[in-house]
Design a protein around this motif. Sequence first.
Motif, PDB file in Angstrom:
ATOM      1  N   CYS A 196       0.862  -1.191   0.000  1.00  6.79           N
ATOM      2  CA  CYS A 196       0.000   0.000   0.000  1.00  6.79           C
ATOM      3  C   CYS A 196       0.890   1.230   0.000  1.00  6.79           C
ATOM      4  CB  CYS A 196      -0.824   0.037   1.267  1.00  6.79           C
ATOM      5  SG  CYS A 196      -2.429  -0.603   1.047  1.00  6.79           S
TER       6      CYS A 196
ATOM      7  N   THR B 112      -3.523   1.591  -3.456  1.00  5.74           N
ATOM      8  CA  THR B 112      -4.241   2.035  -2.252  1.00  5.74           C
ATOM      9  C   THR B 112      -4.675   0.869  -1.362  1.00  5.74           C
ATOM     10  OG1 THR B 112      -6.241   2.061  -3.591  1.00  5.74           O
ATOM     11  CG2 THR B 112      -5.109   4.172  -3.281  1.00  5.74           C
ATOM     12  N   ASN B 113      -4.625  -0.327  -1.913  1.00  6.33           N
ATOM     13  CA  ASN B 113      -5.042  -1.509  -1.135  1.00  6.33           C
ATOM     14  C   ASN B 113      -4.529  -2.756  -1.826  1.00  6.33           C
ATOM     15  OD1 ASN B 113      -7.310  -0.557  -3.113  1.00  6.33           O
ATOM     16  ND2 ASN B 113      -7.687  -2.743  -2.828  1.00  6.33           N
TER      17      ASN B 113
ATOM     18  N   GLU C  90     -10.364  -8.983   5.858  1.00  3.97           N
ATOM     19  CA  GLU C  90     -10.340  -7.561   5.488  1.00  3.97           C
ATOM     20  C   GLU C  90     -11.171  -7.318   4.224  1.00  3.97           C
ATOM     21  OE1 GLU C  90      -6.621  -5.359   4.975  1.00  3.97           O
ATOM     22  OE2 GLU C  90      -5.868  -6.608   6.630  1.00  3.97           O
TER      23      GLU C  90
ATOM     24  N   VAL D  85     -11.932  -4.090   1.314  1.00 14.95           N
ATOM     25  CA  VAL D  85     -11.547  -2.749   0.875  1.00 14.95           C
ATOM     26  C   VAL D  85     -12.772  -1.829   0.883  1.00 14.95           C
ATOM     27  CG1 VAL D  85     -11.868  -3.408  -1.552  1.00 14.95           C
ATOM     28  CG2 VAL D  85     -10.409  -1.459  -0.998  1.00 14.95           C
ATOM     29  N   ASN D  86     -12.535  -0.530   1.083  1.00  8.66           N
ATOM     30  CA  ASN D  86     -13.626   0.440   0.919  1.00  8.66           C
ATOM     31  C   ASN D  86     -13.058   1.738   0.327  1.00  8.66           C
ATOM     32  OD1 ASN D  86     -12.994   2.410   3.190  1.00  8.66           O
ATOM     33  ND2 ASN D  86     -13.081   0.449   4.282  1.00  8.66           N
ATOM     34  N   HIS D  87     -13.950   2.544  -0.230  1.00 10.94           N
ATOM     35  CA  HIS D  87     -13.520   3.747  -0.961  1.00 10.94           C
ATOM     36  C   HIS D  87     -12.834   4.756  -0.027  1.00 10.94           C
ATOM     37  CE1 HIS D  87     -13.372   6.570  -4.248  1.00 10.94           C
ATOM     38  NE2 HIS D  87     -14.180   7.436  -3.651  1.00 10.94           N
ATOM     39  N   GLU D  88     -13.282   4.826   1.226  1.00  9.57           N
ATOM     40  CA  GLU D  88     -12.702   5.793   2.177  1.00  9.57           C
ATOM     41  C   GLU D  88     -11.223   5.500   2.399  1.00  9.57           C
ATOM     42  OE1 GLU D  88     -15.776   4.400   2.565  1.00  9.57           O
ATOM     43  OE2 GLU D  88     -16.628   6.328   1.924  1.00  9.57           O
ATOM     44  N   SER D  89     -10.874   4.214   2.527  1.00 10.23           N
ATOM     45  CA  SER D  89      -9.466   3.886   2.770  1.00 10.23           C
ATOM     46  C   SER D  89      -8.642   4.143   1.503  1.00 10.23           C
ATOM     47  CB  SER D  89      -9.304   2.450   3.272  1.00 10.23           C
ATOM     48  OG  SER D  89      -9.745   1.555   2.285  1.00 10.23           O
TER      49      SER D  89
ATOM     50  N   GLU E  89      -7.875   7.765   1.643  1.00 12.17           N
ATOM     51  CA  GLU E  89      -6.883   8.016   2.710  1.00 12.17           C
ATOM     52  C   GLU E  89      -5.454   7.826   2.190  1.00 12.17           C
ATOM     53  OE1 GLU E  89      -6.346   9.351   5.861  1.00 12.17           O
ATOM     54  OE2 GLU E  89      -8.435   9.676   5.318  1.00 12.17           O
ATOM     55  N   VAL E  90      -5.224   6.712   1.487  1.00 15.00           N
ATOM     56  CA  VAL E  90      -3.878   6.436   0.954  1.00 15.00           C
ATOM     57  C   VAL E  90      -3.513   7.495  -0.082  1.00 15.00           C
ATOM     58  CG1 VAL E  90      -2.393   4.727  -0.189  1.00 15.00           C
ATOM     59  CG2 VAL E  90      -4.141   3.968   1.417  1.00 15.00           C
TER      60      VAL E  90
END
Length: 291
Positions: A128, A244-245, A255, A257-261, A264-265
């Motif tokens: 990431c 990003t993930n 885990e 993944v989501n759009h917010e994380s 964040e990256v």
Amino acid sequence: MHSKDQICYEDYQQTADWLLSQTQHRPKVAIICGSGLGLLADALKCQDSFKYADIPGFPQSTVQGHAGRLVFGELKGKTCVCMQGRFHMYEGHSLCKVTFPIRVFKLLGVETVIVTNAAGSLNDTYHCGDIMVIKDHINFPGLAGLNPLNGPNEEKFGPRFPAMSGIYDKHLRRLAFDICKSMGYAQFVQEGVYCMVGGPNFESIAEARLLHKLGVDAVGMSTAPEVLVAGHCGMRVFGLSLITNKVVKCYDDTEAVNHESVLEVGKMRSETLQTLVTELVGRMDINNNTA
Ligand SMILES: O=P(O)(O)O[C@H]1O[C@H](CO)[C@@H](O)[C@H]1O
């Protein structure tokens, strides 16, 4: 405009003429900001900016992390135009709408397009926050017949059957690696194959395993249509994916993944990407014309 989905040469020209009448900037480079990467536009000096809603013929951004502004300005003395927010097929736009700005950029005099995106990694050696220089792509919607170049070919832009081998400019890729080395970024910069899927859902585990088997390094829901249209009209293309993930490939992995994380990256790496793109544009071989 002909039908809802058909855009003719005059439509692109009208938007380009409107922009040329509103700004003195005459860009040679266009930069498309991926999800959460809109801060790239902040590096531009002497800005003129326009909300997509105010630009005749322009589609509207609907995704969080895509501000919906077109920013003109200078990077290291080179005139650029930057899309703070791109359009995706899953928003309900036709692929002609998704790629509408690219042909407008061509008519503005743009010669080089820099695409950026947020992407999930399939490559087990990626982390990431890594930046992947795009070497090539697999365009799943395109392979299935969903292509912005479908329909009558507009010869004024390019040929009916454009080649896509070598579409990501080798010289610019090499230049990017040289810059990364000199900036101390080398340990988190990769080069790989991007794959476009339709979205908006993230991949199932079986789909992730399929992509992994195909040799995909990073997956996202954009970029390929813009690259096809830029290549079709003879523009030079350079692309960066921000990892990003990691895409979940294991049934035991809890885990998701989501759009917010993803956003964040994007924020975390925005300064690095800004520096890389600024240096790249600064060292690009282009003629800078002003109005
Ligand atoms: O490709 P960009 O616009 O960077 O956005 C990526 O991030 C979103 C998912 O979080 C999707 O839209 C995917 O394509």
